[in-house]
Design a protein around this motif. Structure first.
Motif, PDB file in Angstrom:
ATOM      1  N   VAL A  67     -31.493   0.562  -8.643  1.00  0.00           N
ATOM      2  CA  VAL A  67     -30.481   0.321  -7.614  1.00  0.00           C
ATOM      3  C   VAL A  67     -31.119  -0.515  -6.509  1.00  0.00           C
ATOM      4  CG1 VAL A  67     -28.925   1.344  -5.918  1.00  0.00           C
ATOM      5  CG2 VAL A  67     -29.314   2.497  -8.111  1.00  0.00           C
ATOM      6  N   VAL A  68     -30.562  -1.684  -6.243  1.00  0.00           N
ATOM      7  CA  VAL A  68     -31.115  -2.600  -5.244  1.00  0.00           C
ATOM      8  C   VAL A  68     -30.135  -2.687  -4.080  1.00  0.00           C
ATOM      9  CG1 VAL A  68     -32.020  -4.912  -4.804  1.00  0.00           C
ATOM     10  CG2 VAL A  68     -32.234  -3.901  -7.094  1.00  0.00           C
ATOM     11  N   LEU A  69     -30.584  -2.236  -2.907  1.00  0.00           N
ATOM     12  CA  LEU A  69     -29.743  -2.213  -1.712  1.00  0.00           C
ATOM     13  C   LEU A  69     -30.292  -3.164  -0.658  1.00  0.00           C
ATOM     14  CD1 LEU A  69     -29.230   1.641  -1.267  1.00  0.00           C
ATOM     15  CD2 LEU A  69     -27.637   0.018  -2.314  1.00  0.00           C
ATOM     16  N   PRO A  70     -29.420  -3.854   0.087  1.00  0.00           N
ATOM     17  CA  PRO A  70     -29.895  -4.756   1.139  1.00  0.00           C
ATOM     18  C   PRO A  70     -30.339  -4.030   2.398  1.00  0.00           C
ATOM     19  CG  PRO A  70     -27.511  -4.767   1.085  1.00  0.00           C
ATOM     20  CD  PRO A  70     -27.954  -3.930  -0.086  1.00  0.00           C
ATOM     21  N   SER A  71     -29.870  -2.799   2.589  1.00  0.00           N
ATOM     22  CA  SER A  71     -30.190  -2.061   3.813  1.00  0.00           C
ATOM     23  C   SER A  71     -29.824  -0.592   3.638  1.00  0.00           C
ATOM     24  CB  SER A  71     -29.412  -2.641   5.004  1.00  0.00           C
ATOM     25  OG  SER A  71     -29.556  -1.842   6.155  1.00  0.00           O
ATOM     26  N   ILE A  72     -30.535   0.276   4.362  1.00  0.00           N
ATOM     27  CA  ILE A  72     -30.130   1.689   4.419  1.00  0.00           C
ATOM     28  C   ILE A  72     -29.720   2.047   5.847  1.00  0.00           C
ATOM     29  CG2 ILE A  72     -31.398   2.516   2.415  1.00  0.00           C
ATOM     30  CD1 ILE A  72     -33.637   3.391   4.328  1.00  0.00           C
ATOM     31  N   LYS A  73     -29.584   1.016   6.691  1.00  0.00           N
ATOM     32  CA  LYS A  73     -29.090   1.237   8.051  1.00  0.00           C
ATOM     33  C   LYS A  73     -27.565   1.248   8.075  1.00  0.00           C
ATOM     34  CE  LYS A  73     -33.068  -0.999  10.283  1.00  0.00           C
ATOM     35  NZ  LYS A  73     -33.514  -2.119  11.144  1.00  0.00           N
ATOM     36  N   ASP A  74     -26.981   0.658   7.048  1.00  0.00           N
ATOM     37  CA  ASP A  74     -25.531   0.567   6.931  1.00  0.00           C
ATOM     38  C   ASP A  74     -24.988   1.884   6.367  1.00  0.00           C
ATOM     39  OD1 ASP A  74     -22.886   0.063   5.950  1.00  0.00           O
ATOM     40  OD2 ASP A  74     -23.313  -2.083   5.972  1.00  0.00           O
ATOM     41  N   LEU A  77     -23.278   1.684   2.926  1.00  0.00           N
ATOM     42  CA  LEU A  77     -24.168   1.562   1.777  1.00  0.00           C
ATOM     43  C   LEU A  77     -24.863   2.886   1.461  1.00  0.00           C
ATOM     44  CD1 LEU A  77     -25.763  -1.936   2.470  1.00  0.00           C
ATOM     45  CD2 LEU A  77     -24.088  -1.362   0.700  1.00  0.00           C
ATOM     46  N   VAL A  78     -25.173   3.655   2.482  1.00  0.00           N
ATOM     47  CA  VAL A  78     -25.768   4.976   2.271  1.00  0.00           C
ATOM     48  C   VAL A  78     -24.774   5.881   1.542  1.00  0.00           C
ATOM     49  CG1 VAL A  78     -26.626   7.061   3.411  1.00  0.00           C
ATOM     50  CG2 VAL A  78     -27.345   4.815   4.220  1.00  0.00           C
ATOM     51  N   HIS A 292     -14.193   4.104   1.635  1.00  0.00           N
ATOM     52  CA  HIS A 292     -14.490   5.086   0.591  1.00  0.00           C
ATOM     53  C   HIS A 292     -15.788   4.730  -0.144  1.00  0.00           C
ATOM     54  CE1 HIS A 292     -10.565   6.758   1.399  1.00  0.00           C
ATOM     55  NE2 HIS A 292      -9.991   5.610   1.141  1.00  0.00           N
ATOM     56  N   GLY A 293     -16.879   4.665   0.640  1.00  0.00           N
ATOM     57  CA  GLY A 293     -18.168   4.259   0.095  1.00  0.00           C
ATOM     58  C   GLY A 293     -18.652   5.125  -1.048  1.00  0.00           C
ATOM     59  N   LYS A 294     -18.503   6.438  -0.924  1.00  0.00           N
ATOM     60  CA  LYS A 294     -18.982   7.320  -1.984  1.00  0.00           C
ATOM     61  C   LYS A 294     -18.187   7.109  -3.265  1.00  0.00           C
ATOM     62  CE  LYS A 294     -20.670  12.036  -2.648  1.00  0.00           C
ATOM     63  NZ  LYS A 294     -20.791  13.393  -2.070  1.00  0.00           N
ATOM     64  N   ARG A 295     -16.885   6.899  -3.130  1.00  0.00           N
ATOM     65  CA  ARG A 295     -16.057   6.633  -4.309  1.00  0.00           C
ATOM     66  C   ARG A 295     -16.486   5.327  -4.976  1.00  0.00           C
ATOM     67  NH1 ARG A 295      -9.867   5.940  -3.114  1.00  0.00           N
ATOM     68  NH2 ARG A 295     -10.211   8.047  -2.279  1.00  0.00           N
ATOM     69  N   LEU A 296     -16.784   4.323  -4.149  1.00  0.00           N
ATOM     70  CA  LEU A 296     -17.249   3.049  -4.690  1.00  0.00           C
ATOM     71  C   LEU A 296     -18.548   3.234  -5.465  1.00  0.00           C
ATOM     72  CD1 LEU A 296     -17.210  -0.452  -3.249  1.00  0.00           C
ATOM     73  CD2 LEU A 296     -19.444   0.511  -3.729  1.00  0.00           C
ATOM     74  N   GLY A 297     -19.471   4.034  -4.919  1.00  0.00           N
ATOM     75  CA  GLY A 297     -20.733   4.293  -5.600  1.00  0.00           C
ATOM     76  C   GLY A 297     -20.535   5.021  -6.916  1.00  0.00           C
ATOM     77  N   ARG A 298     -19.679   6.035  -6.906  1.00  0.00           N
ATOM     78  CA  ARG A 298     -19.412   6.791  -8.138  1.00  0.00           C
ATOM     79  C   ARG A 298     -18.794   5.894  -9.202  1.00  0.00           C
ATOM     80  NH1 ARG A 298     -17.400  10.972  -4.606  1.00  0.00           N
ATOM     81  NH2 ARG A 298     -15.277  10.340  -5.141  1.00  0.00           N
ATOM     82  N   THR A 299     -17.829   5.084  -8.783  1.00  0.00           N
ATOM     83  CA  THR A 299     -17.151   4.186  -9.730  1.00  0.00           C
ATOM     84  C   THR A 299     -18.142   3.196 -10.329  1.00  0.00           C
ATOM     85  OG1 THR A 299     -15.091   4.376  -8.476  1.00  0.00           O
ATOM     86  CG2 THR A 299     -15.288   2.499  -9.979  1.00  0.00           C
TER      87      THR A 299
END
Length: 338
Positions: A67-74, A77-78, A292-299
């Motif tokens: 999993v490649v993320l641009p930031s964990i301040k957002d 995205l978290v 709905h970030g968590k839903r996006l991640g799950r999907t």
């Protein structure tokens, strides 16, 4: 630390063949339950650990997802990462997380490292710098035996699955909601990120106001610039509505509006992007667009797993996660009543 032993050494201790030990540990039907139990107990006692690299080489699979993320301040995205982890936790897949800190070079190195035999699939949200460069060759060149899926920040030039949010429609509906509540001169605030999702939001704003007589009022810059510009706009342009496209812009615009008592006096309506904990605890609370970030991640994770398991063999597809408006105090009144 207790020293581990090899498969051959474990077999010698048990006075059986290495093949028997391997089959027993892999729950083969050829091995009796008594022998399996004996081998498992010995493996634990003598600290035997399978050679993962050898197993991967033999099977052609790593059982690992990068999993490649641009930031964990957002915050968004978290939340997406939590969604990804919640799905993968119920599988046999391991996860390698890399944070690129919005650097194109770090993203390229991260992808090169992951595709070098470490993972079966990659989930990625690209960096701001990558989108500015418009260079996605490190993604387009990934071998076909590694599944790639882009989420949130996507680019149509890369042939892979994508999961994204309906940013254009979400902002368009939010602006129309401000108009329904009485706002007639709506400004847009942005922290000036050149991202695909931010650009889609800007187009949503322009589409929503194009039939009105008002000219677009767009404030793009850092937080201090946004505060200073709105200080002027409140006097010169009689702004009575704000749509802010990201958390930085939302908080900057909120601060100056609050200083001027415009929100408290119900002279200004506002919708922004911010985490629930922040928006709910502001006084007055801030209406926001929930992506709905968590839903996006799950999907995203489920879609990748379907590819890896060959359940989904269709052509590359794009899945859209629909945002919703969380109405709070900054839009719970009607201004400029007829």
């Amino acid at each position: 630390m207790k020293k581990s032993i090899t498969l051959k050494e474990l077999a010698k201790i048990l006075d059986v063949s290495a093949s028997t030990v391997s089959k027993a540990l892999n729950d083969s039907y050829e091995i009796s339950e008594a022998t399996k139990k004996k081998v498992e107990e010995a493996a634990k006692r003598y600290n035997y650990r399978p050679n993962r690299a050898a197993l991967n080489l033999k099977s052609g699979k790593t059982n690992t997802i990068g999993v490649v993320l641009p930031s964990i301040k957002d915050f968004f995205l978290v939340r997406a990462l939590r969604g990804i982890e919640s799905v993968l936790a119920d599988t046999d897949y391991n996860i390698i997380i890399t944070v690129t800190n919005e650097s194109y070079d770090k993203e390229v190195k991260a992808v090169e490292t992951l595709v070098n035999g470490l993972v079966d699939g990659i989930i990625i949200a690209v960096t701001e710098e990558t989108q500015l460069k418009q260079d996605f060759s490190h993604l387009s060149d990934i071998s076909d035996n590694i599944d790639l899926i882009m989420f949130d920040r996507v680019d149509n030039s890369v042939a892979c699955d994508k999961v994204l949010v309906n940013d254009f429609e979400a902002v368009q509906k939010a602006v129309r909601h401000l108009k329904f509540k009485g706002a007639t001169n709506i400004a847009l605030a942005s922290s000036n990120k050149n991202l695909s999702d931010e650009n889609a939001r800007l187009l949503g704003y322009l589409e929503a106001i194009k039939d009105d007589k008002q000219e677009p009022l767009i404030v793009k810059g850092n937080e201090m610039y946004i505060e200073n510009e709105f200080h002027v706009l409140f006097d010169e342009e009689a702004v009575d509505g704000i749509i802010a496209l990201d958390e930085e812009a939302s908080l900057a615009a909120y601060r100056i509006a609050s200083k001027r008592q415009l929100l408290e006096d119900r002279k200004l309506l506002m919708i922004g992007y911010a985490g629930t904990k922040i928006s709910e605890h502001l006084k007055p609370s801030l209406s926001t667009i929930d992506q709905h970030g968590k839903r996006l991640g799950r999907t995203t994770a489920k879609q990748l797993l379907d590819r890896l398991s060959k359940k989904d063999t269709s052509a590359n597809k794009a899945t859209v996660i629909y945002s919703s408006l969380c109405e709070r105090a900054t839009t719970q009144t009607i201004i400029n009543p007829l």
